[in-house]
Design an enzyme around this catalytic site. Structure first.
Site, PDB file in Angstrom:
ATOM      1  N   CYS A  11      72.240   3.998  35.320  1.00 47.92           N
ATOM      2  CA  CYS A  11      72.126   5.400  34.909  1.00 47.92           C
ATOM      3  C   CYS A  11      73.327   5.829  34.055  1.00 47.92           C
ATOM      4  O   CYS A  11      74.473   5.742  34.492  1.00 47.92           O
ATOM      5  CB  CYS A  11      72.023   6.265  36.168  1.00 47.92           C
ATOM      6  SG  CYS A  11      72.314   8.022  35.910  1.00 47.92           S
ATOM      7  N   GLY A  12      73.043   6.309  32.858  1.00 47.22           N
ATOM      8  CA  GLY A  12      74.103   6.752  31.955  1.00 47.22           C
ATOM      9  C   GLY A  12      74.927   7.909  32.504  1.00 47.22           C
ATOM     10  O   GLY A  12      76.154   7.929  32.374  1.00 47.22           O
ATOM     11  N   HIS A  13      74.261   8.892  33.121  1.00 42.70           N
ATOM     12  CA  HIS A  13      74.993  10.030  33.698  1.00 42.70           C
ATOM     13  C   HIS A  13      75.880   9.569  34.845  1.00 42.70           C
ATOM     14  O   HIS A  13      76.973  10.102  35.042  1.00 42.70           O
ATOM     15  CB  HIS A  13      74.024  11.109  34.170  1.00 42.70           C
ATOM     16  CG  HIS A  13      73.288  11.786  33.057  1.00 42.70           C
ATOM     17  ND1 HIS A  13      73.915  12.575  32.118  1.00 42.70           N
ATOM     18  CD2 HIS A  13      71.981  11.783  32.726  1.00 42.70           C
ATOM     19  CE1 HIS A  13      73.025  13.035  31.256  1.00 42.70           C
ATOM     20  NE2 HIS A  13      71.834  12.563  31.599  1.00 42.70           N
ATOM     21  N   CYS A  14      75.420   8.589  35.613  1.00 41.90           N
ATOM     22  CA  CYS A  14      76.208   8.039  36.724  1.00 41.90           C
ATOM     23  C   CYS A  14      77.451   7.329  36.192  1.00 41.90           C
ATOM     24  O   CYS A  14      78.550   7.486  36.739  1.00 41.90           O
ATOM     25  CB  CYS A  14      75.376   7.069  37.559  1.00 41.90           C
ATOM     26  SG  CYS A  14      73.894   7.803  38.280  1.00 41.90           S
TER      27      CYS A  14
END
Length: 145
Positions: free
Chosen positions: A55-58
């Site tokens: 996950c990019g946001h993670c």
């Protein structure tokens, strides 16, 4: 050249396999095997991130989350669950997207959803506010949760 490419790919795969946090971070890696004992049976306030390694946001949150964990060391516990690998644990707490952050305070059966900013400052501020409310509540004062 070929061995360098293989080394780069291997490093990337190992990094994904082990998640976003390492033993050198102050972030406690949580799994179904240790969650009950570590979080649920604890009298400490826990801030827990449910994440997926892809996950990019993670990935964007990880440096800030590590910084918050270092700042809160000895005050509030910070943990992370690879909810992609441990879907059942994320499912128990209604995790539907990544990253999801929950705060486990006095009533561990009903963690609070953290909806604040994704910066170390915002996470630390909210964690300290919850810890203060818990402490005040234990003294029988208004503001306890």
């Amino acid at each position: 050249m070929k061995s360098v490419s293989i080394a780069v790919i291997w490093t990337a795969l190992v990094g994904v396999a082990y998640g976003l946090y390492s033993a050198s971070d102050e972030v406690v890696e949580l799994t179904p095997d240790n969650f009950q004992k570590t979080v649920m049976s604890s009298s400490s306030v826990w801030v827990v991130e449910f994440y997926a390694p892809w996950c990019g946001h993670c990935k964007s949150l990880a440096p800030e989350y590590k910084k918050a964990a270092a700042a809160l060391k000895g005050i509030v516990k910070i943990g992370a669950v690879d909810a992609d690998a441990h879907r059942s644990l994320g499912g128990q707490y209604g995790v539907q997207g990544f990253p999801t952050i929950k705060i486990f305070a006095e009533n561990k059966q009903k963690p609070e959803d953290y909806r604040g900013g994704r910066t170390a400052d915002a996470i630390v501020s909210e964690a300290l506010k919850v810890a203060q409310n818990v402490a005040m509540g234990r003294m029988g004062k208004k503001g306890g949760s």
